[in-house]
Design a protein around this motif. Structure first.
Motif, PDB file in Angstrom:
ATOM      1  N   LYS A   1       4.208   6.308  -8.446  1.00 50.08           N
ATOM      2  CA  LYS A   1       3.437   5.686  -7.293  1.00 50.08           C
ATOM      3  C   LYS A   1       3.961   5.978  -6.048  1.00 50.08           C
ATOM      4  O   LYS A   1       3.070   6.390  -5.199  1.00 50.08           O
ATOM      5  CB  LYS A   1       3.268   4.506  -7.621  1.00 50.08           C
ATOM      6  N   ASN A   2       5.202   6.038  -5.748  1.00 45.53           N
ATOM      7  CA  ASN A   2       5.851   6.265  -4.664  1.00 45.53           C
ATOM      8  C   ASN A   2       5.677   7.730  -4.157  1.00 45.53           C
ATOM      9  O   ASN A   2       5.613   8.085  -3.039  1.00 45.53           O
ATOM     10  CB  ASN A   2       7.151   5.664  -4.511  1.00 45.53           C
TER      11      ASN A   2
ATOM     12  N   LEU B   1       2.368   8.370  -2.793  1.00 45.86           N
ATOM     13  CA  LEU B   1       2.025   7.719  -1.499  1.00 45.86           C
ATOM     14  C   LEU B   1       2.960   8.612  -0.307  1.00 45.86           C
ATOM     15  O   LEU B   1       2.158   8.696   0.666  1.00 45.86           O
ATOM     16  CB  LEU B   1       2.775   6.343  -1.371  1.00 45.86           C
TER      17      LEU B   1
ATOM     18  N   THR C   1       5.968  -4.658   0.057  1.00 43.09           N
ATOM     19  CA  THR C   1       5.136  -3.555  -0.676  1.00 43.09           C
ATOM     20  C   THR C   1       5.155  -3.733  -2.221  1.00 43.09           C
ATOM     21  O   THR C   1       4.566  -2.948  -2.915  1.00 43.09           O
ATOM     22  CB  THR C   1       5.480  -2.407  -0.166  1.00 43.09           C
ATOM     23  N   TYR C   2       6.080  -4.606  -2.729  1.00 43.98           N
ATOM     24  CA  TYR C   2       6.146  -4.689  -4.333  1.00 43.98           C
ATOM     25  C   TYR C   2       6.722  -6.415  -4.417  1.00 43.98           C
ATOM     26  O   TYR C   2       7.162  -7.039  -3.484  1.00 43.98           O
ATOM     27  CB  TYR C   2       7.014  -3.840  -5.011  1.00 43.98           C
TER      28      TYR C   2
ATOM     29  N   VAL D   1       0.641  11.684   0.416  1.00 42.48           N
ATOM     30  CA  VAL D   1      -0.273  11.397   1.113  1.00 42.48           C
ATOM     31  C   VAL D   1      -0.138  11.079   2.626  1.00 42.48           C
ATOM     32  O   VAL D   1      -0.701  11.665   3.360  1.00 42.48           O
ATOM     33  CB  VAL D   1      -1.471  10.171   0.419  1.00 42.48           C
ATOM     34  N   GLU D   2       1.063  10.330   2.836  1.00 37.72           N
ATOM     35  CA  GLU D   2       1.440   9.957   4.129  1.00 37.72           C
ATOM     36  C   GLU D   2       1.980  11.263   4.752  1.00 37.72           C
ATOM     37  O   GLU D   2       1.783  11.436   5.944  1.00 37.72           O
ATOM     38  CB  GLU D   2       2.619   8.868   3.780  1.00 37.72           C
TER      39      GLU D   2
ATOM     40  N   MET E   1      10.385   5.066   2.631  1.00 39.92           N
ATOM     41  CA  MET E   1       9.923   5.267   1.270  1.00 39.92           C
ATOM     42  C   MET E   1      11.048   5.580   0.251  1.00 39.92           C
ATOM     43  O   MET E   1      11.072   5.384  -0.978  1.00 39.92           O
ATOM     44  CB  MET E   1       8.855   6.462   1.584  1.00 39.92           C
TER      45      MET E   1
ATOM     46  N   SER F   1       7.128  14.378  -0.322  1.00 40.51           N
ATOM     47  CA  SER F   1       7.106  14.140  -1.885  1.00 40.51           C
ATOM     48  C   SER F   1       7.971  15.026  -2.754  1.00 40.51           C
ATOM     49  O   SER F   1       8.677  14.603  -3.718  1.00 40.51           O
ATOM     50  CB  SER F   1       5.533  14.162  -2.518  1.00 40.51           C
TER      51      SER F   1
ATOM     52  N   SER G   1      11.487   3.244  -2.943  1.00 47.72           N
ATOM     53  CA  SER G   1      11.803   3.816  -4.328  1.00 47.72           C
ATOM     54  C   SER G   1      12.907   3.645  -4.962  1.00 47.72           C
ATOM     55  O   SER G   1      12.860   3.271  -5.994  1.00 47.72           O
ATOM     56  CB  SER G   1      11.531   5.389  -4.238  1.00 47.72           C
TER      57      SER G   1
END
Length: 264
Positions: A113-114, A117, A74-75, A120-121, A141, A238, A145
């Motif tokens: 950014k994480n 994400l 993912t990165y 949203v998830e 996640m 989040s 991060s």
């Protein structure tokens, strides 16, 4: 004169991160139960806590054993490590606020950014009433991060020692009062010694960290399992990730500055 200016710049940066660390500890001296927690307290099944404990334990074990390669897709680890080397070279040539804060700026950008994400998830799964199945994704996640934060400050994350440090960061970030102080001291001890505690058992540390995570997220994960209403619970992914990241960024920056100051 140059040496004095460098020392003053570094001292100011270290003092700033220590001040933020103390503010974090002060802010979390005690847990303040929310109205939502009190509302859900009697509705949560008695065995849900144990189920969450096991789910987080399984998620950490699986990701540490087999999932890091998946997260790294993912990165670009290579790109982040290259960027760190460039920034470290610049800071070595001219140590000032701009060069010392370049690492922090990039770590914060990745973290933001994480957080987006994760939100949203979590909301998406909450709409569907998916709570427990979100745990491996949320755990992934969290680790993604922290992994990116570590790389931006020039640290690895895939040795047994670094996994211990990461588990401590997560555990401390969601703890309170004396327990938070004690785990924070353990993290500082690792920063100074860079070794595992005598008799360290990774399974026990995973169990400790999982218990703190599940205890803090208990009501939200219960709520997330209710279709539509679960949006609220999912949105908290989040919120908790931000708290973990705020603390992790503090400790990695503190570690980075102390190592650099010692090297200089």
């Amino acid at each position: 004169m140059i040496g004095r200016r460098k020392k003053t710049t570094m001292t100011a940066e270290i003092e700033a991160v220590l001040k933020k660390e103390q503010a974090f500890l002060k802010r979390n001296e005690e847990k303040k139960g929310s109205f939502l927690d009190r509302t859900l307290e009697e509705k949560v099944p008695a065995r849900l806590q144990e189920t969450l404990d096991k789910a987080f334990e399984k998620a950490f074990g699986l990701i540490f054993e087999k999932g890091t390669d998946v997260i790294e897709k993912t990165y670009s680890r290579e790109k982040i490590e290259h960027t760190y080397k460039v920034d470290a070279y610049a800071a070595g040539l001219l140590e000032n606020k701009k060069t010392l804060r370049a690492f922090k700026k990039k770590a914060e950008a990745a973290g933001n950014k994480n957080l987006l994400l994760a939100g949203v998830e979590g909301v998406g799964l909450g709409i569907l009433g998916i709570g427990l199945p979100d745990i491996p994704l949320f755990t992934g996640m969290i680790l993604k991060s922290i992994y990116e934060t570590a790389l931006h400050y020039g640290f690895p994350y895939d040795t047994e020692e670094e996994k211990y440090f990461i588990l401590l960061l997560i555990q401390a970030a969601l703890s309170y009062g004396e327990e938070l102080e004690e785990i924070n001291d353990r993290a500082d001890r690792f920063i100074m010694e860079q070794t595992l505690p005598h008799g360290y058992d990774s399974r026990e540390q995973i169990k400790e960290t999982s218990a703190v995570l599940s205890g803090e997220l208990l009501y939200m994960k219960f709520l997330q399992g209710i279709p539509v209403a679960g949006v609220i619970g999912g949105a908290y992914d989040s919120v908790y990730l931000k708290r973990i990241l705020d603390y992790a960024k503090l400790k990695y920056r503190k570690r980075f500055l102390m190592y650099k100051d010692k090297a200089d």
